[in-house]
Design a protein around this motif. Sequence first.
Motif, PDB file in Angstrom:
ATOM      1  N   THR A 134       0.822  -1.220   0.000  1.00 13.72           N
ATOM      2  CA  THR A 134       0.000   0.000   0.000  1.00 13.72           C
ATOM      3  C   THR A 134       0.852   1.265   0.000  1.00 13.72           C
ATOM      4  O   THR A 134       0.331   2.358   0.167  1.00 13.72           O
ATOM      5  CB  THR A 134      -0.971   0.009   1.200  1.00 13.72           C
ATOM      6  N   GLY A 135       2.164   1.109  -0.199  1.00 12.03           N
ATOM      7  CA  GLY A 135       3.038   2.265  -0.378  1.00 12.03           C
ATOM      8  C   GLY A 135       3.685   2.811   0.875  1.00 12.03           C
ATOM      9  O   GLY A 135       4.241   3.910   0.849  1.00 12.03           O
ATOM     10  N   GLY A 136       3.656   2.070   1.970  1.00 15.79           N
ATOM     11  CA  GLY A 136       4.179   2.587   3.233  1.00 15.79           C
ATOM     12  C   GLY A 136       5.687   2.574   3.396  1.00 15.79           C
ATOM     13  O   GLY A 136       6.225   3.297   4.221  1.00 15.79           O
ATOM     14  N   GLU A 137       6.379   1.725   2.625  1.00 12.79           N
ATOM     15  CA  GLU A 137       7.837   1.604   2.750  1.00 12.79           C
ATOM     16  C   GLU A 137       8.261   1.413   4.212  1.00 12.79           C
ATOM     17  O   GLU A 137       9.027   2.198   4.767  1.00 12.79           O
ATOM     18  CB  GLU A 137       8.549   2.804   2.125  1.00 12.79           C
ATOM     19  N   PRO A 138       7.779   0.345   4.855  1.00 11.06           N
ATOM     20  CA  PRO A 138       8.088   0.138   6.274  1.00 11.06           C
ATOM     21  C   PRO A 138       9.573  -0.105   6.518  1.00 11.06           C
ATOM     22  O   PRO A 138      10.261  -0.714   5.702  1.00 11.06           O
ATOM     23  CB  PRO A 138       7.273  -1.110   6.634  1.00 11.06           C
ATOM     24  N   ASP A 139      10.053   0.400   7.663  1.00 16.25           N
ATOM     25  CA  ASP A 139      11.439   0.207   8.065  1.00 16.25           C
ATOM     26  C   ASP A 139      11.506   0.171   9.585  1.00 16.25           C
ATOM     27  O   ASP A 139      10.632   0.702  10.269  1.00 16.25           O
ATOM     28  CB  ASP A 139      12.318   1.340   7.530  1.00 16.25           C
ATOM     29  N   VAL A 140      12.565  -0.443  10.089  1.00 15.35           N
ATOM     30  CA  VAL A 140      12.789  -0.527  11.534  1.00 15.35           C
ATOM     31  C   VAL A 140      13.200   0.854  12.040  1.00 15.35           C
ATOM     32  O   VAL A 140      14.118   1.470  11.497  1.00 15.35           O
ATOM     33  CB  VAL A 140      13.889  -1.560  11.861  1.00 15.35           C
ATOM     34  N   VAL A 141      12.520   1.322  13.082  1.00 15.11           N
ATOM     35  CA  VAL A 141      12.865   2.616  13.678  1.00 15.11           C
ATOM     36  C   VAL A 141      13.244   2.478  15.148  1.00 15.11           C
ATOM     37  O   VAL A 141      13.555   3.468  15.803  1.00 15.11           O
ATOM     38  CB  VAL A 141      11.721   3.653  13.528  1.00 15.11           C
ATOM     39  N   GLY A 142      13.233   1.254  15.666  1.00 15.72           N
ATOM     40  CA  GLY A 142      13.603   1.078  17.061  1.00 15.72           C
ATOM     41  C   GLY A 142      13.503  -0.369  17.508  1.00 15.72           C
ATOM     42  O   GLY A 142      13.044  -1.238  16.766  1.00 15.72           O
ATOM     43  N   TYR A 143      13.955  -0.589  18.731  1.00 16.57           N
ATOM     44  CA  TYR A 143      13.901  -1.910  19.345  1.00 16.57           C
ATOM     45  C   TYR A 143      13.564  -1.722  20.816  1.00 16.57           C
ATOM     46  O   TYR A 143      14.174  -0.901  21.513  1.00 16.57           O
ATOM     47  CB  TYR A 143      15.248  -2.618  19.198  1.00 16.57           C
ATOM     48  N   ASN A 144      12.577  -2.444  21.310  1.00 16.11           N
ATOM     49  CA  ASN A 144      12.181  -2.386  22.704  1.00 16.11           C
ATOM     50  C   ASN A 144      12.790  -3.596  23.416  1.00 16.11           C
ATOM     51  O   ASN A 144      12.352  -4.723  23.199  1.00 16.11           O
ATOM     52  CB  ASN A 144      10.654  -2.398  22.819  1.00 16.11           C
ATOM     53  N   LYS A 145      13.800  -3.338  24.248  1.00 15.73           N
ATOM     54  CA  LYS A 145      14.487  -4.424  24.960  1.00 15.73           C
ATOM     55  C   LYS A 145      13.562  -5.141  25.933  1.00 15.73           C
ATOM     56  O   LYS A 145      13.663  -6.352  26.113  1.00 15.73           O
ATOM     57  CB  LYS A 145      15.709  -3.885  25.716  1.00 15.73           C
ATOM     58  N   ASN A 146      12.656  -4.405  26.569  1.00 11.19           N
ATOM     59  CA  ASN A 146      11.760  -5.001  27.560  1.00 11.19           C
ATOM     60  C   ASN A 146      10.818  -6.028  26.948  1.00 11.19           C
ATOM     61  O   ASN A 146      10.501  -7.044  27.568  1.00 11.19           O
ATOM     62  CB  ASN A 146      10.940  -3.923  28.276  1.00 11.19           C
TER      63      ASN A 146
ATOM     64  N   ALA B  29       8.054   8.828   1.880  1.00 16.55           N
ATOM     65  CA  ALA B  29       8.203  10.285   1.951  1.00 16.55           C
ATOM     66  C   ALA B  29       6.855  10.973   2.165  1.00 16.55           C
ATOM     67  O   ALA B  29       6.751  11.919   2.942  1.00 16.55           O
ATOM     68  CB  ALA B  29       8.875  10.819   0.685  1.00 16.55           C
ATOM     69  N   GLU B  30       5.831  10.496   1.474  1.00 15.40           N
ATOM     70  CA  GLU B  30       4.483  11.054   1.621  1.00 15.40           C
ATOM     71  C   GLU B  30       3.566   9.974   2.186  1.00 15.40           C
ATOM     72  O   GLU B  30       3.905   8.796   2.186  1.00 15.40           O
ATOM     73  CB  GLU B  30       3.968  11.569   0.271  1.00 15.40           C
ATOM     74  N   SER B  31       2.400  10.368   2.644  1.00 16.03           N
ATOM     75  CA  SER B  31       1.441   9.423   3.204  1.00 16.03           C
ATOM     76  C   SER B  31       1.222   8.293   2.184  1.00 16.03           C
ATOM     77  O   SER B  31       1.104   8.561   0.988  1.00 16.03           O
ATOM     78  CB  SER B  31       0.127  10.157   3.496  1.00 16.03           C
ATOM     79  N   PRO B  32       1.204   7.037   2.615  1.00 17.57           N
ATOM     80  CA  PRO B  32       1.125   5.920   1.677  1.00 17.57           C
ATOM     81  C   PRO B  32      -0.016   6.052   0.661  1.00 17.57           C
ATOM     82  O   PRO B  32      -1.179   6.230   1.039  1.00 17.57           O
ATOM     83  CB  PRO B  32       0.919   4.709   2.592  1.00 17.57           C
ATOM     84  N   LYS B  33       0.321   5.949  -0.620  1.00 19.59           N
ATOM     85  CA  LYS B  33      -0.652   6.155  -1.703  1.00 19.59           C
ATOM     86  C   LYS B  33      -1.832   5.205  -1.641  1.00 19.59           C
ATOM     87  O   LYS B  33      -2.952   5.593  -1.962  1.00 19.59           O
ATOM     88  CB  LYS B  33       0.040   6.014  -3.062  1.00 19.59           C
ATOM     89  N   GLY B  34      -1.603   3.986  -1.233  1.00 18.45           N
ATOM     90  CA  GLY B  34      -2.684   3.012  -1.183  1.00 18.45           C
ATOM     91  C   GLY B  34      -3.566   3.131   0.040  1.00 18.45           C
ATOM     92  O   GLY B  34      -4.457   2.299   0.251  1.00 18.45           O
ATOM     93  N   ARG B  35      -3.344   4.169   0.840  1.00 19.71           N
ATOM     94  CA  ARG B  35      -4.128   4.356   2.067  1.00 19.71           C
ATOM     95  C   ARG B  35      -4.612   5.790   2.199  1.00 19.71           C
ATOM     96  O   ARG B  35      -4.654   6.347   3.285  1.00 19.71           O
ATOM     97  CB  ARG B  35      -3.265   3.993   3.282  1.00 19.71           C
ATOM     98  N   ARG B  36      -4.965   6.406   1.104  1.00 25.97           N
ATOM     99  CA  ARG B  36      -5.463   7.785   1.132  1.00 25.97           C
ATOM    100  C   ARG B  36      -6.959   7.814   0.835  1.00 25.97           C
ATOM    101  O   ARG B  36      -7.552   6.810   0.479  1.00 25.97           O
ATOM    102  CB  ARG B  36      -4.715   8.633   0.104  1.00 25.97           C
ATOM    103  N   SER B  37      -7.538   9.006   0.964  1.00 25.07           N
ATOM    104  CA  SER B  37      -8.977   9.227   0.732  1.00 25.07           C
ATOM    105  C   SER B  37      -9.819   8.356   1.650  1.00 25.07           C
ATOM    106  O   SER B  37     -10.782   7.719   1.228  1.00 25.07           O
ATOM    107  CB  SER B  37      -9.343   8.967  -0.736  1.00 25.07           C
TER     108      SER B  37
END
Length: 190
Positions: free
Chosen positions: A61-73, A84-92
């Motif tokens: 859906t165009g989100g380009e997911p990536d790892v932004v962190g890790y929760n040790k707990n 870069a922009e809101s995912p194209k497949g999830r607009r309107s």
Amino acid sequence: MTKMANEKELSPKQREELFKTLKTRFEKNMSRHEGLEWNKVQAKLEANTIKLWSLNEMEQTGGEPDVVGYNKNTDEYIFYDCSAESPKGRRSLCYDRAALDSRKEYKPADSALDMAASIGIELLTEEEYRELHKFGKFDSKTSSWVKTPADIRKLGGAVFCDFRYGTVFLYHNGAESYYAARGFRGSLRV
């Protein structure tokens, strides 16, 4: 297995393509996840086929997911949509089912909360949205619904964010509103 379980599994080819895409993005954007190793992320994903399916839906859906962190707990890797922009497949999309049901005409195809649930992800909170901007500039031409506090939603409103003039802004709108340039960003913990 039931048909529904099969629907949330990727074929070997889909898995291979998704891992290749995610690994390339991970290596290209090391500033988002300093100190983390791809092989450990991949091992967690291989052990959780449903979450892998959700990541594929985020990607499709165009989100380009990536790892932004890790929760040790909780021993979880945290993925955000990093397009870069809101995912194209999830607009309107309007904000939620109640907002969608309240529209008498010109209904959008879905709501942000319903689509997020069907993908198996959560909308970013305002705090998470602001955290995302530590890694770059996002939504400079679009906007994204964020998780709305219950007291605002109870009054008929919903909130969204964007990035303009070097700043993340939080705005409000009627939850039933929808725009071609407004979608939503999600998070997934694996």
